[in-house]
Write a protein that holds these residues in place. Sequence first.
Motif, PDB file in Angstrom:
ATOM      1  N   THR A  32       0.837  -1.202   0.000  1.00 40.16           N
ATOM      2  CA  THR A  32       0.000   0.000   0.000  1.00 40.16           C
ATOM      3  C   THR A  32       0.866   1.243   0.000  1.00 40.16           C
ATOM      4  OG1 THR A  32      -1.767  -1.163   1.172  1.00 40.16           O
ATOM      5  CG2 THR A  32      -1.790   1.243   1.254  1.00 40.16           C
ATOM      6  N   VAL A  33       1.942   1.224   0.778  1.00 43.92           N
ATOM      7  CA  VAL A  33       2.873   2.354   0.797  1.00 43.92           C
ATOM      8  C   VAL A  33       3.470   2.569  -0.588  1.00 43.92           C
ATOM      9  CG1 VAL A  33       5.063   3.198   1.724  1.00 43.92           C
ATOM     10  CG2 VAL A  33       3.398   2.121   3.248  1.00 43.92           C
ATOM     11  N   ALA A  34       3.844   1.473  -1.249  1.00 42.96           N
ATOM     12  CA  ALA A  34       4.430   1.580  -2.591  1.00 42.96           C
ATOM     13  C   ALA A  34       3.448   2.217  -3.566  1.00 42.96           C
ATOM     14  CB  ALA A  34       4.855   0.195  -3.082  1.00 42.96           C
ATOM     15  N   ARG A  35       2.186   1.779  -3.527  1.00 45.89           N
ATOM     16  CA  ARG A  35       1.179   2.353  -4.444  1.00 45.89           C
ATOM     17  C   ARG A  35       0.937   3.825  -4.132  1.00 45.89           C
ATOM     18  NH1 ARG A  35      -1.122  -2.796  -3.604  1.00 45.89           N
ATOM     19  NH2 ARG A  35      -2.489  -2.003  -1.958  1.00 45.89           N
ATOM     20  N   ALA A  36       0.936   4.184  -2.850  1.00 45.20           N
ATOM     21  CA  ALA A  36       0.735   5.584  -2.471  1.00 45.20           C
ATOM     22  C   ALA A  36       1.891   6.448  -2.963  1.00 45.20           C
ATOM     23  CB  ALA A  36       0.580   5.700  -0.961  1.00 45.20           C
ATOM     24  N   LEU A  37       3.108   5.940  -2.897  1.00 47.35           N
ATOM     25  CA  LEU A  37       4.260   6.688  -3.395  1.00 47.35           C
ATOM     26  C   LEU A  37       4.171   6.887  -4.903  1.00 47.35           C
ATOM     27  CD1 LEU A  37       7.074   5.090  -1.209  1.00 47.35           C
ATOM     28  CD2 LEU A  37       6.293   7.462  -1.114  1.00 47.35           C
ATOM     29  N   GLU A  38       3.681   5.887  -5.598  1.00 45.33           N
ATOM     30  CA  GLU A  38       3.465   6.054  -7.040  1.00 45.33           C
ATOM     31  C   GLU A  38       2.456   7.159  -7.309  1.00 45.33           C
ATOM     32  OE1 GLU A  38       2.307   2.137  -8.311  1.00 45.33           O
ATOM     33  OE2 GLU A  38       4.358   1.630  -8.936  1.00 45.33           O
ATOM     34  N   ASN A  39       1.456   7.285  -6.434  1.00 46.50           N
ATOM     35  CA  ASN A  39       0.436   8.320  -6.607  1.00 46.50           C
ATOM     36  C   ASN A  39       1.008   9.727  -6.489  1.00 46.50           C
ATOM     37  OD1 ASN A  39      -1.496   6.338  -6.909  1.00 46.50           O
ATOM     38  ND2 ASN A  39      -2.295   6.512  -4.830  1.00 46.50           N
ATOM     39  N   VAL A  40       2.137   9.872  -5.764  1.00 45.10           N
ATOM     40  CA  VAL A  40       2.754  11.194  -5.620  1.00 45.10           C
ATOM     41  C   VAL A  40       4.048  11.252  -6.439  1.00 45.10           C
ATOM     42  CG1 VAL A  40       1.678  11.810  -3.434  1.00 45.10           C
ATOM     43  CG2 VAL A  40       3.793  10.477  -3.408  1.00 45.10           C
ATOM     44  N   ASP A  41       4.038  10.503  -7.561  1.00 45.88           N
ATOM     45  CA  ASP A  41       5.059  10.632  -8.611  1.00 45.88           C
ATOM     46  C   ASP A  41       6.425  10.067  -8.253  1.00 45.88           C
ATOM     47  OD1 ASP A  41       3.205  11.890 -10.303  1.00 45.88           O
ATOM     48  OD2 ASP A  41       3.623  13.836  -9.390  1.00 45.88           O
ATOM     49  N   PHE A  42       6.463   9.054  -7.396  1.00 51.37           N
ATOM     50  CA  PHE A  42       7.707   8.328  -7.187  1.00 51.37           C
ATOM     51  C   PHE A  42       7.803   7.185  -8.197  1.00 51.37           C
ATOM     52  CE2 PHE A  42       7.989  10.497  -3.192  1.00 51.37           C
ATOM     53  CZ  PHE A  42       9.332  10.442  -2.834  1.00 51.37           C
ATOM     54  N   TYR A  43       9.028   6.928  -8.655  1.00 48.53           N
ATOM     55  CA  TYR A  43       9.314   5.723  -9.416  1.00 48.53           C
ATOM     56  C   TYR A  43       9.626   4.638  -8.395  1.00 48.53           C
ATOM     57  CZ  TYR A  43      11.618   2.450 -12.574  1.00 48.53           C
ATOM     58  OH  TYR A  43      11.975   1.328 -13.283  1.00 48.53           O
ATOM     59  N   VAL A  44       8.793   3.595  -8.323  1.00 48.59           N
ATOM     60  CA  VAL A  44       8.876   2.608  -7.251  1.00 48.59           C
ATOM     61  C   VAL A  44       9.461   1.301  -7.782  1.00 48.59           C
ATOM     62  CG1 VAL A  44       7.573   1.252  -5.562  1.00 48.59           C
ATOM     63  CG2 VAL A  44       6.946   3.639  -6.013  1.00 48.59           C
ATOM     64  N   VAL A  45      10.488   0.821  -7.104  1.00 56.17           N
ATOM     65  CA  VAL A  45      11.090  -0.472  -7.414  1.00 56.17           C
ATOM     66  C   VAL A  45      10.756  -1.405  -6.256  1.00 56.17           C
ATOM     67  CG1 VAL A  45      13.194  -1.713  -8.003  1.00 56.17           C
ATOM     68  CG2 VAL A  45      12.976   0.715  -8.584  1.00 56.17           C
ATOM     69  N   GLY A  64      17.673  10.836 -14.098  1.00 58.97           N
ATOM     70  CA  GLY A  64      16.980  12.099 -13.843  1.00 58.97           C
ATOM     71  C   GLY A  64      15.517  12.011 -14.219  1.00 58.97           C
ATOM     72  N   GLY A  65      14.915  13.142 -14.489  1.00 58.43           N
ATOM     73  CA  GLY A  65      13.528  13.186 -14.960  1.00 58.43           C
ATOM     74  C   GLY A  65      12.584  12.422 -14.055  1.00 58.43           C
ATOM     75  N   ALA A  66      11.906  11.422 -14.630  1.00 58.08           N
ATOM     76  CA  ALA A  66      10.874  10.682 -13.912  1.00 58.08           C
ATOM     77  C   ALA A  66      11.423   9.888 -12.741  1.00 58.08           C
ATOM     78  CB  ALA A  66      10.144   9.743 -14.871  1.00 58.08           C
ATOM     79  N   THR A  67      12.737   9.606 -12.748  1.00 49.26           N
ATOM     80  CA  THR A  67      13.315   8.822 -11.661  1.00 49.26           C
ATOM     81  C   THR A  67      13.961   9.693 -10.588  1.00 49.26           C
ATOM     82  OG1 THR A  67      15.453   8.574 -12.786  1.00 49.26           O
ATOM     83  CG2 THR A  67      13.754   6.906 -13.232  1.00 49.26           C
ATOM     84  N   GLN A  68      13.785  11.011 -10.698  1.00 50.97           N
ATOM     85  CA  GLN A  68      14.377  11.904  -9.707  1.00 50.97           C
ATOM     86  C   GLN A  68      13.764  11.676  -8.326  1.00 50.97           C
ATOM     87  OE1 GLN A  68      16.770  13.594 -11.183  1.00 50.97           O
ATOM     88  NE2 GLN A  68      17.621  14.484  -9.316  1.00 50.97           N
ATOM     89  N   ARG A  69      12.555  11.102  -8.308  1.00 50.45           N
ATOM     90  CA  ARG A  69      11.907  10.687  -7.057  1.00 50.45           C
ATOM     91  C   ARG A  69      11.751   9.171  -7.128  1.00 50.45           C
ATOM     92  NH1 ARG A  69       8.857  14.267  -4.078  1.00 50.45           N
ATOM     93  NH2 ARG A  69       6.904  13.124  -4.141  1.00 50.45           N
ATOM     94  N   THR A  70      12.605   8.466  -6.404  1.00 52.86           N
ATOM     95  CA  THR A  70      12.654   7.014  -6.490  1.00 52.86           C
ATOM     96  C   THR A  70      12.466   6.387  -5.117  1.00 52.86           C
ATOM     97  OG1 THR A  70      14.093   6.974  -8.442  1.00 52.86           O
ATOM     98  CG2 THR A  70      14.127   5.021  -7.033  1.00 52.86           C
ATOM     99  N   ALA A  71      11.628   5.345  -5.056  1.00 53.75           N
ATOM    100  CA  ALA A  71      11.417   4.593  -3.821  1.00 53.75           C
ATOM    101  C   ALA A  71      11.829   3.146  -4.055  1.00 53.75           C
ATOM    102  CB  ALA A  71       9.950   4.661  -3.392  1.00 53.75           C
ATOM    103  N   MET A  72      12.566   2.597  -3.104  1.00 48.50           N
ATOM    104  CA  MET A  72      13.013   1.206  -3.172  1.00 48.50           C
ATOM    105  C   MET A  72      12.365   0.442  -2.028  1.00 48.50           C
ATOM    106  SD  MET A  72      17.041   1.782  -4.145  1.00 48.50           S
ATOM    107  CE  MET A  72      17.404   2.873  -2.761  1.00 48.50           C
ATOM    108  N   VAL A  73      11.616  -0.598  -2.369  1.00 46.46           N
ATOM    109  CA  VAL A  73      10.899  -1.388  -1.371  1.00 46.46           C
ATOM    110  C   VAL A  73      11.669  -2.681  -1.125  1.00 46.46           C
ATOM    111  CG1 VAL A  73       8.700  -2.453  -0.756  1.00 46.46           C
ATOM    112  CG2 VAL A  73       8.727  -0.412  -2.215  1.00 46.46           C
ATOM    113  N   LEU A  74      12.101  -2.884   0.119  1.00 48.43           N
ATOM    114  CA  LEU A  74      12.878  -4.066   0.482  1.00 48.43           C
ATOM    115  C   LEU A  74      11.953  -5.113   1.095  1.00 48.43           C
ATOM    116  CD1 LEU A  74      16.044  -2.456   2.086  1.00 48.43           C
ATOM    117  CD2 LEU A  74      15.528  -2.879  -0.312  1.00 48.43           C
TER     118      LEU A  74
END
Length: 300
Positions: A32-45, A64-74
Motif C-alpha cells: 500500500t505504501v508503494a502504491r501511495a508513493l506512485e500516486n505522488v510521482d515516485f518511481y517505485v522499485v 533524472g527526470g521521472a526517476t528523480q523521485r525514487t522509492a526502493m521497497v525491500l
Amino acid sequence: MFPDLPAAQNFAGGADTDLVVVTGLSGGGRSTVARALENVDFYVVDNLPQALMLDMAQLAYQAGGATQRTAMVLDVRSRAFSTDLAGAIRALKERGFHPRVVFVDADDDVLVRRFESVRRSHPLQGDGRLADGIAAERKLLEEARELADVIIDTSHLNVNQLRRRVEELFSSEDARRLRITVLSFGFKYGLPVDADFVCDARFLPNPYWVPELREHTGQEESVSSYVLSQEGADDFVGTYAHLIGATAAGFEREGKRYLTVAVGCTGGKHRSVALSEELAARLRDSRLSAYASHRDLGRE
C-alpha cells in the motif's frame, strides 16, 4: 557487496534525488505504501534485493527526470536480502545520497489476522507457526526499525487511511522540511507507538454526554466549537503550538524530518479530533508543515 567507484564518480548531486527506502514487517502494508508513493510521482522499485540499492540509486540519479523521485521497497522474501541495512544506507550517504527510511509496523495479533484472512503463510514461518515467522522477521529487522526516519504503525489503519498518510507525508513539498503529523486517537484503543509527543485531552468535558453532539465528530463545526470553547482548551492548543514551534528548528538541525504529535481522548471521536485540527491549523499559520490525521475516527 557494493561496487567500488572512483572518487570522481561519487554522486555529489545525489542530494537532488528524492530517495525513499521502504521496509518493515510482512503484512504491515508495504504494498500500500508503494502504491501511495506512485500516486505522488515516485518511481517505485518493489522487492529490490538489498545488494542492488546503491546501483538503483545511481541509475536514478543518472536518468533524472521521472526517476528523480525514487522509492526502493525491500522485501524479506528476496533471496538477496541481508541484515546489513545500516551498511547499505551508509554506502548511499557516502556517495552523496540522502535516503529517507520508512518502516511499516503492526501489532503481532493484527499481522496474524491479516495472514489468516488471505490464507497465506509467513515467508519466514517454515514448518512453525505464523507467530514464529513474525517473531523471526521482527528480530531480523530490529536495526532497520532503529534507522527509520518515520515509523508507520498500521495496526489501526485501513488501506485508504494508510494511503492518505503516505501521500501527505511524501507530497512534492520540500522533503528537507520537518513534516508534522497531529494524530488524534482514543486511549481505549491504545497509545500510538510512533508518537513523539502524547497530549491528553480528557480534562475537557466530553461531547459524548451531550445528546445533540454524540453522533457527530470533532471535524464538524458543532462539536469543534463546543470543545474549543471549553475552559483550558485554547491554552492547551496554544501551549503545544508554542512548544512545537520552539523546537521545530532544532529538530530540523538534528536531521529529524517527521514529528508525530498524538492528541488523545477516550474514543478518538470528539475532543482529540477537534483539538488536532485546531493545532495543525495553528502550526500551519506559523509556517510549519503540519496536517491532522485521525487514527480512530469511525471506530465507534
